[in-house]
Design a protein around this motif. Sequence first.
Motif, PDB file in Angstrom:
ATOM      1  N   THR A  80       0.512  -1.377   0.004  1.00 34.22           N
ATOM      2  CA  THR A  80       0.026  -0.102   0.090  1.00 34.22           C
ATOM      3  C   THR A  80       0.759   1.379   0.289  1.00 34.22           C
ATOM      4  O   THR A  80       2.144   1.426   0.355  1.00 34.22           O
ATOM      5  N   GLY A  81       0.273   2.338   0.015  1.00 30.07           N
ATOM      6  CA  GLY A  81       1.015   3.255  -0.395  1.00 30.07           C
ATOM      7  C   GLY A  81       0.471   4.869  -1.009  1.00 30.07           C
ATOM      8  O   GLY A  81      -0.477   4.551  -1.959  1.00 30.07           O
ATOM      9  N   ASP A  82       0.614   5.706  -0.322  1.00 26.62           N
ATOM     10  CA  ASP A  82       0.103   6.999  -0.847  1.00 26.62           C
ATOM     11  C   ASP A  82       1.351   8.034  -0.372  1.00 26.62           C
ATOM     12  O   ASP A  82       1.531   8.870   0.741  1.00 26.62           O
ATOM     13  N   TYR A  83       2.287   8.355  -1.225  1.00 26.07           N
ATOM     14  CA  TYR A  83       3.252   9.355  -1.411  1.00 26.07           C
ATOM     15  C   TYR A  83       3.209  10.209  -1.413  1.00 26.07           C
ATOM     16  O   TYR A  83       3.960  10.782  -0.817  1.00 26.07           O
ATOM     17  N   GLU A  84       1.673  10.674  -2.276  1.00 30.13           N
ATOM     18  CA  GLU A  84       2.048  12.607  -1.849  1.00 30.13           C
ATOM     19  C   GLU A  84       1.526  12.935  -0.313  1.00 30.13           C
ATOM     20  O   GLU A  84       2.226  14.582  -0.365  1.00 30.13           O
ATOM     21  N   LYS A  85       0.648  11.851   0.471  1.00 30.10           N
ATOM     22  CA  LYS A  85       0.046  12.255   1.453  1.00 30.10           C
ATOM     23  C   LYS A  85       1.543  12.687   2.565  1.00 30.10           C
ATOM     24  O   LYS A  85       1.585  14.027   2.885  1.00 30.10           O
ATOM     25  N   ALA A  86       2.698  11.778   2.418  1.00 31.76           N
ATOM     26  CA  ALA A  86       3.826  11.825   3.165  1.00 31.76           C
ATOM     27  C   ALA A  86       4.488  13.330   3.067  1.00 31.76           C
ATOM     28  O   ALA A  86       5.099  14.258   3.354  1.00 31.76           O
ATOM     29  N   MET A  87       4.676  13.578   1.619  1.00 30.63           N
ATOM     30  CA  MET A  87       5.329  14.390   1.150  1.00 30.63           C
ATOM     31  C   MET A  87       4.256  16.009   1.607  1.00 30.63           C
ATOM     32  O   MET A  87       4.796  16.658   1.545  1.00 30.63           O
ATOM     33  N   ASN A  88       3.483  16.105   1.266  1.00 31.19           N
ATOM     34  CA  ASN A  88       2.959  17.154   1.301  1.00 31.19           C
ATOM     35  C   ASN A  88       2.404  17.388   2.929  1.00 31.19           C
ATOM     36  O   ASN A  88       3.115  18.985   3.160  1.00 31.19           O
ATOM     37  N   LYS A  89       2.522  16.670   4.305  1.00 36.57           N
ATOM     38  CA  LYS A  89       2.782  16.966   4.862  1.00 36.57           C
ATOM     39  C   LYS A  89       4.473  17.447   5.604  1.00 36.57           C
ATOM     40  O   LYS A  89       4.757  17.959   6.191  1.00 36.57           O
ATOM     41  N   ALA A  90       5.583  17.040   4.685  1.00 33.78           N
ATOM     42  CA  ALA A  90       6.482  17.535   4.651  1.00 33.78           C
ATOM     43  C   ALA A  90       6.562  18.664   4.886  1.00 33.78           C
ATOM     44  O   ALA A  90       7.107  19.437   5.773  1.00 33.78           O
ATOM     45  N   LEU A  91       6.344  19.206   3.527  1.00 34.48           N
ATOM     46  CA  LEU A  91       6.233  20.447   3.059  1.00 34.48           C
ATOM     47  C   LEU A  91       5.767  21.530   3.668  1.00 34.48           C
ATOM     48  O   LEU A  91       6.228  22.685   4.186  1.00 34.48           O
ATOM     49  N   GLU A  92       4.771  20.923   4.358  1.00 37.42           N
ATOM     50  CA  GLU A  92       3.438  22.104   5.330  1.00 37.42           C
ATOM     51  C   GLU A  92       4.828  21.620   6.759  1.00 37.42           C
ATOM     52  O   GLU A  92       4.444  22.896   7.328  1.00 37.42           O
ATOM     53  N   TYR A 145      38.005   7.218  11.770  1.00 39.79           N
ATOM     54  CA  TYR A 145      36.524   6.794  11.023  1.00 39.79           C
ATOM     55  C   TYR A 145      35.846   7.566  12.199  1.00 39.79           C
ATOM     56  O   TYR A 145      35.491   7.441  12.979  1.00 39.79           O
ATOM     57  N   ALA A 146      35.684   8.462  11.245  1.00 37.18           N
ATOM     58  CA  ALA A 146      34.988   9.698  12.137  1.00 37.18           C
ATOM     59  C   ALA A 146      32.968   9.069  11.885  1.00 37.18           C
ATOM     60  O   ALA A 146      31.627   9.023  11.345  1.00 37.18           O
ATOM     61  N   ILE A 147      31.830   9.268  13.138  1.00 39.69           N
ATOM     62  CA  ILE A 147      30.771   9.349  12.953  1.00 39.69           C
ATOM     63  C   ILE A 147      30.564  10.500  14.208  1.00 39.69           C
ATOM     64  O   ILE A 147      31.029  11.657  14.458  1.00 39.69           O
ATOM     65  N   PRO A 148      29.338  10.756  14.098  1.00 42.17           N
ATOM     66  CA  PRO A 148      28.666  11.632  14.298  1.00 42.17           C
ATOM     67  C   PRO A 148      28.371  11.698  15.899  1.00 42.17           C
ATOM     68  O   PRO A 148      28.388  10.695  16.371  1.00 42.17           O
ATOM     69  N   LYS A 149      28.602  12.760  16.622  1.00 40.29           N
ATOM     70  CA  LYS A 149      28.027  13.297  17.867  1.00 40.29           C
ATOM     71  C   LYS A 149      26.857  13.658  18.345  1.00 40.29           C
ATOM     72  O   LYS A 149      25.528  14.006  17.152  1.00 40.29           O
ATOM     73  N   ALA A 150      26.276  13.534  19.495  1.00 37.08           N
ATOM     74  CA  ALA A 150      25.187  14.252  19.676  1.00 37.08           C
ATOM     75  C   ALA A 150      25.137  16.233  19.206  1.00 37.08           C
ATOM     76  O   ALA A 150      24.049  16.352  19.132  1.00 37.08           O
ATOM     77  N   VAL A 151      26.178  16.527  19.112  1.00 35.00           N
ATOM     78  CA  VAL A 151      26.145  18.060  18.544  1.00 35.00           C
ATOM     79  C   VAL A 151      25.661  18.115  17.597  1.00 35.00           C
ATOM     80  O   VAL A 151      25.862  19.411  16.789  1.00 35.00           O
ATOM     81  N   THR A 152      26.155  17.243  16.590  1.00 35.95           N
ATOM     82  CA  THR A 152      25.892  17.645  15.066  1.00 35.95           C
ATOM     83  C   THR A 152      25.138  17.593  14.498  1.00 35.95           C
ATOM     84  O   THR A 152      24.309  18.087  13.910  1.00 35.95           O
ATOM     85  N   PHE A 153      23.769  17.285  15.165  1.00 35.62           N
ATOM     86  CA  PHE A 153      21.981  17.110  15.510  1.00 35.62           C
ATOM     87  C   PHE A 153      21.699  18.450  15.894  1.00 35.62           C
ATOM     88  O   PHE A 153      21.257  18.742  16.926  1.00 35.62           O
ATOM     89  N   PRO A 154      20.253  18.812  14.974  1.00 35.63           N
ATOM     90  CA  PRO A 154      19.338  19.874  15.754  1.00 35.63           C
ATOM     91  C   PRO A 154      18.100  19.437  15.858  1.00 35.63           C
ATOM     92  O   PRO A 154      18.274  17.332  15.995  1.00 35.63           O
ATOM     93  N   ALA A 155      17.716  19.291  16.629  1.00 40.62           N
ATOM     94  CA  ALA A 155      16.407  18.464  17.478  1.00 40.62           C
ATOM     95  C   ALA A 155      15.317  18.138  16.240  1.00 40.62           C
ATOM     96  O   ALA A 155      15.322  18.618  15.161  1.00 40.62           O
ATOM     97  N   PHE A 156      15.626  16.841  15.773  1.00 44.78           N
ATOM     98  CA  PHE A 156      14.476  16.397  14.865  1.00 44.78           C
ATOM     99  C   PHE A 156      13.647  16.548  15.181  1.00 44.78           C
ATOM    100  O   PHE A 156      12.164  16.119  16.532  1.00 44.78           O
ATOM    101  N   GLU A 157      12.771  17.135  14.639  1.00 48.15           N
ATOM    102  CA  GLU A 157      10.916  16.830  13.851  1.00 48.15           C
ATOM    103  C   GLU A 157      10.204  15.540  13.426  1.00 48.15           C
ATOM    104  O   GLU A 157      10.696  15.386  12.470  1.00 48.15           O
ATOM    105  N   THR A 158       9.920  15.182  14.284  1.00 50.65           N
ATOM    106  CA  THR A 158       9.784  13.432  13.334  1.00 50.65           C
ATOM    107  C   THR A 158       8.011  13.610  14.140  1.00 50.65           C
ATOM    108  O   THR A 158       7.309  14.083  14.700  1.00 50.65           O
ATOM    109  N   HIS A 159       7.401  13.266  12.347  1.00 53.15           N
ATOM    110  CA  HIS A 159       5.939  12.928  12.025  1.00 53.15           C
ATOM    111  C   HIS A 159       5.806  11.799  11.080  1.00 53.15           C
ATOM    112  O   HIS A 159       6.707  10.759  10.732  1.00 53.15           O
ATOM    113  N   HIS A 160       4.356  11.735  10.880  1.00 51.27           N
ATOM    114  CA  HIS A 160       3.897  10.422  10.386  1.00 51.27           C
ATOM    115  C   HIS A 160       2.169  10.951  10.108  1.00 51.27           C
ATOM    116  O   HIS A 160       1.930  11.434  10.323  1.00 51.27           O
TER     117      HIS A 160
END
Length: 788
Positions: A428-440, A705-720
């Motif tokens: 199943t899929g509704d790809y535009e729905k997810a993109m529209n929400k991300a853009l908003e 071998y470089a790996i990211p640290k906490a300071v590499t990232f902003p606060a993630f904005e996670t939605h679904h």
Amino acid sequence: MVLSRYVGAEVRRKEDPRLISGASMYVDDVRLPGSLHVAFVRSSYPHAKLRGIDSSAALAMPGVVAIVTGDELAEYTGPLEGGGSEGGGSGEQADQDLEDDDNINTPTFWAMARDEVRWIGHAIAAVIATSRYQAEDARDAVEVDYESLPSVANPEAAMEAGAPLVYASVKRNIGARWDRDHADIEAAFRDAPVTAKARIRSQRLSAVPIEGRAVLATPDPVSGGLTVWTSTQAPHWNRDTIAEALDIPNTRVRCIAPEVGGGFGVKIGAFPEDVIIAALAYKLQRPVKWIETRSESFLATNHGRDQWADVEIAAERDGKLRGVKMHVVQDLGAYPKGTDLAELTGRMSCGCYDVPALEFRSTSVYTNTMAVGAYRGAGRPEAAYYIERAMDLLADAAGVDPADVRRTNFIAPFSNGFTTNAGEHYDTGDYEKAMNKALEVAGYQALRRQQAELRQQGRYIGIGMASYVEICGFGPFESATLRVETTGDVTVYTGISPHGQGQETSFAQIVADELGVDFDRIIVNHSDTLNTPHGNGTMGSRGLAVGSGALMLSIEKVREKARQVAAHLLEAAVDDIELADGKFRVRGVPDRGVTLAQIAEETYGDADNLPPEISAGLESTDFFRPADETFPFGTHIAVVEVFPDTGEVKLIRYVSVDDCGFIVSPGLVRGQVHGGLAQGIGQALLEEVTYDETGELITGTLNDYAIPKAVTFPAFETHHTETQTYLNPLGAKGIGEAATIGSTPATANAVIDALEPFGITHLDIPATPEKVWRAIQESNAARPAAAD
């Protein structure tokens, strides 16, 4: 905790108290009396003949019990995966030329090198001593006589005529091919108004789990076999591999995965060291332990990714796709652990898009480097990266906004399956729905305006997006046992092997709602082959998508039996019994009900209390075989700033919208997304395993071998968004790898977008400061003046 409904609620993980208090047990915490310890002598050459091994000095050192070579080990173990006639890796099949065949060539491979070493880190001998430190000291005293052989570390060079052969039986070093064609690709490109192409690198990575691999094996006097503790994602798979290698029944091998400090795909299945340690314990009849060092992990735990892709895309003037060409070369390293990776890339090569014509070619090649295998996503992140970079290249060539070119080409929403022209059947899929929400959520148009304003000030902001789809829920089946105890408590045994995914919590949430049991009275057991039904472990985001299917089958059977008992106790018809407010009660008469504990007491009590057709006990063991895989999807948007004077890339905002179907535990989903983002962004900006042209590992420590640290990232904005699947009872799709798959291309696209004023349309990842700075310096585009 009292909730009206647990599924979908925010609950605290059952696993956390023991993990954060240090009460958990990892392999190295298991201490058995009389244990021996192993240190491995590993090859310092990428390719060489073994002319001799002198262990006399080492054997004379304090605490040394034995030193075992590959030939000695082979006296009581067989070859590993792909080796021998049953594995299809020796004899005539290994000699075939795969140039024109869709096939896999898996040469014979032994747990320790016998006559030839094929990469730096290849195990040559096991030094066994009464302490780890004595074993390591003695290891350094073992002398190996090598005859250096020509080596090859580049997969494209490895296919050339006259290139050194990693295996004499494998022509041109080609280990696998997988191709797919649909429609007339030449017609699609002929006179196409818009075309774009790029050579794209998905670099080699190390998973860097916080706990390296670890194995402890001890003889079992009861079965005459072994008990093996191992840091693995699939205990039943390890059990079967060890039993097969030692030629003993798998019922005599008990495999336990205690706490596992990170898997990420690289701990799927048995490594050579699992077999070696088990074999030594079986032979010596003593406990034997090996704990991998960090340097060993870089040398001898499989790496991930490592593909080159030549991608071409053709479209109409408005960006509507006409066709895609994708030619992939996969580095397999020195033994067959990832021969299916390029196939997975091919199966997902169309991404979220309706691709009218497709030409996919892949060649997987052995080289004198460590094996490449699964790493969080395993072939699917590569596909998403290639098609999403191609969509941005197309948008640039057509002069169309990246969001619009995706919208133009998305597969239309579907709820009952869609087969892409790569041959993959999505659920199943509704790809535009997810993109529209991300853009908003991101405020996309405002970001574009801000970008233009900052460019006028000489600041370079990049906005990158990626719309992905991936495969989850691999079969072939999963198992569960659900038992209601005499007290009414519930014990679950599952064939999956969680190691951070949180199924002790999510499975308890499901059981609490479906059986009316208090959440705190439910225990979920896993990762021990002695007491769990045969299962396939945790990988490929299958834990909930497949594991819960088996659990739901058991719940349904136990609940139905509980209804029958309740009907008897309440003198009512079974059809009139409902589960509500924690009781099995007569529908319409809420004060007439019994608890699960009362029902359990009857099923385990005097037989005279129940009719003869109701058997004693209240439990069920079930197996769920999904009809197909599930396909989560989503859209991610990354915002970066590039500093031209230094090449530094700063991630300043990240928005993810993921669709993993039905969500049982929102907190667990957030955790999986956060971890996936960290690894995917790490690939885009920092991480790369590097070998020189001879096969010498350059990035062999965390200094390199470089790996990211906490300071590499902003606060993630996670939605679904939520688009359920029809392939399992809950409608869940899986989330463990999704964020990794979406975040690498989104971040890479953001960096390229920031560099657009310099005329840079593609840059291989990782986008390190030096690489970005050099690209700017070498660009033909003059740095824009602030007044422009």
